[in-house]
Every structure is written in C-alpha cells, then in structure tokens.
Design an enzyme around this catalytic site. Structure first.
Site, PDB file in Angstrom:
ATOM      1  N   GLY A 117     -17.504  10.204  -0.057  1.00 23.49           N
ATOM      2  CA  GLY A 117     -16.505   9.954  -1.092  1.00 23.49           C
ATOM      3  C   GLY A 117     -17.007   8.891  -2.059  1.00 23.49           C
ATOM      4  O   GLY A 117     -18.087   8.323  -1.881  1.00 23.49           O
ATOM      5  N   ARG A 118     -16.196   8.611  -3.062  1.00 24.19           N
ATOM      6  CA  ARG A 118     -16.603   7.617  -4.065  1.00 24.19           C
ATOM      7  C   ARG A 118     -16.324   6.216  -3.522  1.00 24.19           C
ATOM      8  O   ARG A 118     -15.179   5.773  -3.446  1.00 24.19           O
ATOM      9  CB  ARG A 118     -15.839   7.857  -5.365  1.00 24.19           C
ATOM     10  CG  ARG A 118     -16.282   6.936  -6.480  1.00 24.19           C
ATOM     11  CD  ARG A 118     -15.641   7.353  -7.797  1.00 24.19           C
ATOM     12  NE  ARG A 118     -16.199   6.578  -8.895  1.00 24.19           N
ATOM     13  CZ  ARG A 118     -15.651   5.463  -9.384  1.00 24.19           C
ATOM     14  NH1 ARG A 118     -14.547   4.979  -8.848  1.00 24.19           N
ATOM     15  NH2 ARG A 118     -16.215   4.835 -10.404  1.00 24.19           N
ATOM     16  N   ASN A 148       0.610   5.833  -0.501  1.00 21.09           N
ATOM     17  CA  ASN A 148      -0.292   6.975  -0.583  1.00 21.09           C
ATOM     18  C   ASN A 148       0.527   8.257  -0.441  1.00 21.09           C
ATOM     19  O   ASN A 148       1.420   8.325   0.387  1.00 21.09           O
ATOM     20  CB  ASN A 148      -1.318   6.829   0.557  1.00 21.09           C
ATOM     21  CG  ASN A 148      -2.152   8.071   0.763  1.00 21.09           C
ATOM     22  OD1 ASN A 148      -1.795   8.936   1.542  1.00 21.09           O
ATOM     23  ND2 ASN A 148      -3.262   8.143   0.080  1.00 21.09           N
ATOM     24  N   VAL A 149       0.256   9.232  -1.285  1.00 15.52           N
ATOM     25  CA  VAL A 149       0.781  10.586  -1.069  1.00 15.52           C
ATOM     26  C   VAL A 149      -0.360  11.559  -1.291  1.00 15.52           C
ATOM     27  O   VAL A 149      -1.162  11.386  -2.209  1.00 15.52           O
ATOM     28  CB  VAL A 149       1.979  10.944  -1.981  1.00 15.52           C
ATOM     29  CG1 VAL A 149       3.268  10.321  -1.471  1.00 15.52           C
ATOM     30  CG2 VAL A 149       1.745  10.549  -3.422  1.00 15.52           C
ATOM     31  N   HIS A 183       0.856  -1.186   0.000  1.00 16.97           N
ATOM     32  CA  HIS A 183       0.000   0.000   0.000  1.00 16.97           C
ATOM     33  C   HIS A 183       0.893   1.237   0.000  1.00 16.97           C
ATOM     34  O   HIS A 183       1.939   1.248   0.648  1.00 16.97           O
ATOM     35  CB  HIS A 183      -0.877  -0.010   1.256  1.00 16.97           C
ATOM     36  CG  HIS A 183      -1.425   1.337   1.626  1.00 16.97           C
ATOM     37  ND1 HIS A 183      -0.921   2.089   2.672  1.00 16.97           N
ATOM     38  CD2 HIS A 183      -2.418   2.072   1.080  1.00 16.97           C
ATOM     39  CE1 HIS A 183      -1.591   3.230   2.751  1.00 16.97           C
ATOM     40  NE2 HIS A 183      -2.495   3.243   1.799  1.00 16.97           N
TER      41      HIS A 183
END
Length: 308
Positions: free
Chosen positions: A261-262, A110-111, A108
C-alpha cells in the site's frame, strides 16, 4: 438481493471526505488541508488530505482510497480461501486527528467496502468501519456524548447493534502488551453483508455521517481550555500508546504495509510528536491517574449518563 453499486459508494466516500475536511478546517480557523492525488501501479489510487500545524489541530489526515487488483495477496486469502482467484476492489475513507491541546482527544474513524469478483459467480462483499476516541484528560460529559451519538445512529438498524459493535471496538482497540485499552472506544464493525446491500450501505453511511456529530461538539467544548508543559508532556507520552497499537496490533496498518500500500498514507495516522519514558507512573490522585482509573477501563457510558 440487490447487487453492490460501487459508483454509489465511491460518490458517498468522496463527499464524506469533503464534508469532514471542511468541518475540521472551519473549526481550526487557520490551517488548510493540502491534497495529494496518487495512483497505485497495480490498480486504483486515492486522494490523501492532510492539515498540519493548525491552531487547533497539530495534524489531521483524511484519506480516500480505491484500490483494485487482479488477485488478492496471500495475507488476505489465508483466512478466506473462497477469495482465492478473485479480482478485488477496496474503497474507504479513514482519518486520524491529533489536536494540539491535551484536553482535546485524538480521534480515528474509518468506513470501507470490499468486493471480490469472479466471472459467473456471485460477488463476495462486505462493509466495515467505526470510530473511536482517545482522550488524554477525560471528561465524563464528552465520553457520554460520544457513546450516546454512537447509540443513536445504531438504533434504527437494530436494538442490539450498539452493544455488539461497542464491545467489538473495546476488544479491537486493546493494547495487549500494556494490558490497557487504547481509549474509550466507540463502534467497530467488519464483514457486514446482511441482510442486503442497501441496509448495510445505509448503516455504513450512518457511521460515516455520525463521526462529525460525535466529535465536533467535544472540540467546541474543550478547544479554549488552557494547558501547559505538564499536560503536553503527558499527552506526548500517551501518544506513544497510539503508535504502539498501530504498528504492532492494527490489522489495517499491517495489511496495508504487507500488500504494498501507499506507505505515506498508511502512516499518516502517526502523531507528529511523541515521547516514551521508562517505567512512567502517574502520581496518586493526579489528573493523569484519572485517565487510567476512570476512562481506560471498559465502561457502560450510557449507564453513566443516566446517573446525571
């Protein structure tokens, strides 16, 4: 103080998504990413890409999103009252990779960037992100490489950064109800806004760019290993921990679901197949018990590397 440049961040993130998808598709060799562009009614949208049923990757999702709004939801301002009444923008790339082989770790990364603005006042902004690794059958060489890559990218920005962000990652990806780490960690940072925008953005880019350096050599080393039903059963059981963490503890998942959110993009992190087993205990001295004994307890992997 130099002000945040949103266009610059967006260009970087879209390019990062392209680069990571290209590397994963090339390593897989048979599957391709499908792309979906989506629009958020309240403002903004995103570009979701997913690759399924590949030769190497059972499912890989790489998401870009840029959402905006006139006012932040209550869940976001509860801890930060200074954000109330401000318009906001949030941009980020997040990815989760679930390989077919139990010898390949789930990964995993994320930025992200967040800014809240109000006329005639300084913007409130920060960066966050990181990457972490979740092996099923661990290899010390891979764990050391993963953490060495993380250490190397942190070094230009400060001697203490790696140990601080490694500890943050260990603390964050901890499954409290199981009393167990989700994996072997990596880096995790949030609320990064000093000393200035350029330094913070440069560090965030180093983390984003470092992901492929950390992960792809592990894929290359392990993807040809043979595995059977026993390993697959254990992988599916351990994937259950991933689901438990994401749905019970992960702030990003909860924030996304609570703020409309989606859903499809948020739950793209879920493994396609998973199993639970009541009161499962790995056999003594088995390859499975090694995960619990040698990999999940918090460890100084750089020191482990020096002993070789």
């Amino acid at each position: 103080m130099n002000l945040p440049n949103i266009d610059q961040i967006k260009t970087y993130l879209l390019d990062l998504q392209d680069k990571i998808c290209a590397a994963l598709a090339q390593a897989d060799g048979s599957a391709k990413f499908t792309e979906e562009n989506w629009v958020r009614e309240e403002g903004g949208g995103g570009r979701s890409r997913v690759m399924v049923k590949g030769a190497v990757f059972e499912q890989a999702g790489v998401n870009f999103s840029h959402v905006s709004g006139a006012a932040l939801p209550a869940s976001a301002t509860a801890h930060r009252p200074e954000l109330a009444g401000r318009s906001f923008q949030a941009l980020g790339v997040s990815l989760v990779i679930h390989p077919n082989s139990p010898y390949l770790p789930t990964s995993h990364a994320n930025v992200r960037f967040f800014i809240a603005e109000k006329p005639d006042e300084d913007p409130v902004w920060w960066f966050g992100g990181g990457f972490d690794l979740t092996p099923f059958y661990g290899f010390e060489e891979d764990a050391i490489h993963w953490h060495q890559t993380a250490y190397n990218l942190c070094q230009p920005f400060g001697e203490q950064l790696y140990s601080r962000y490694k500890k943050w990652c260990d603390d964050y990806f901890y499954i409290k109800h199981r009393n167990e780490a989700r994996g072997i960690g990596g880096l995790f940072f949030d609320d990064l806004n000093s000393p200035d925008f350029d330094t913070c953005f440069n560090f965030t880019q180093a983390v984003g760019d470092g992901f492929l350096d950390a992960y792809m050599p592990i894929v290359a080393r392990r993807k040809a290993l043979c595995w059977g039903e026993r390993e697959r059963e254990f992988q599916l059981y351990r994937r259950g921990r991933y689901v438990e963490f994401n749905l019970v503890w992960d702030r990003g998942t909860l924030f996304g679901l609570q703020t409309g959110g989606r859903t499809e993009s948020i739950l793209m992190s879920m493994p396609p197949l998973v199993r639970w087993e009541y009161n499962y205990q790995p056999a003594a001295d088995s390859a499975e018990v090694a995960l619990y004994r040698d990999f999940l307890p918090v460890k100084d992997w750089l020191a482990a590397g020096e002993h070789h």
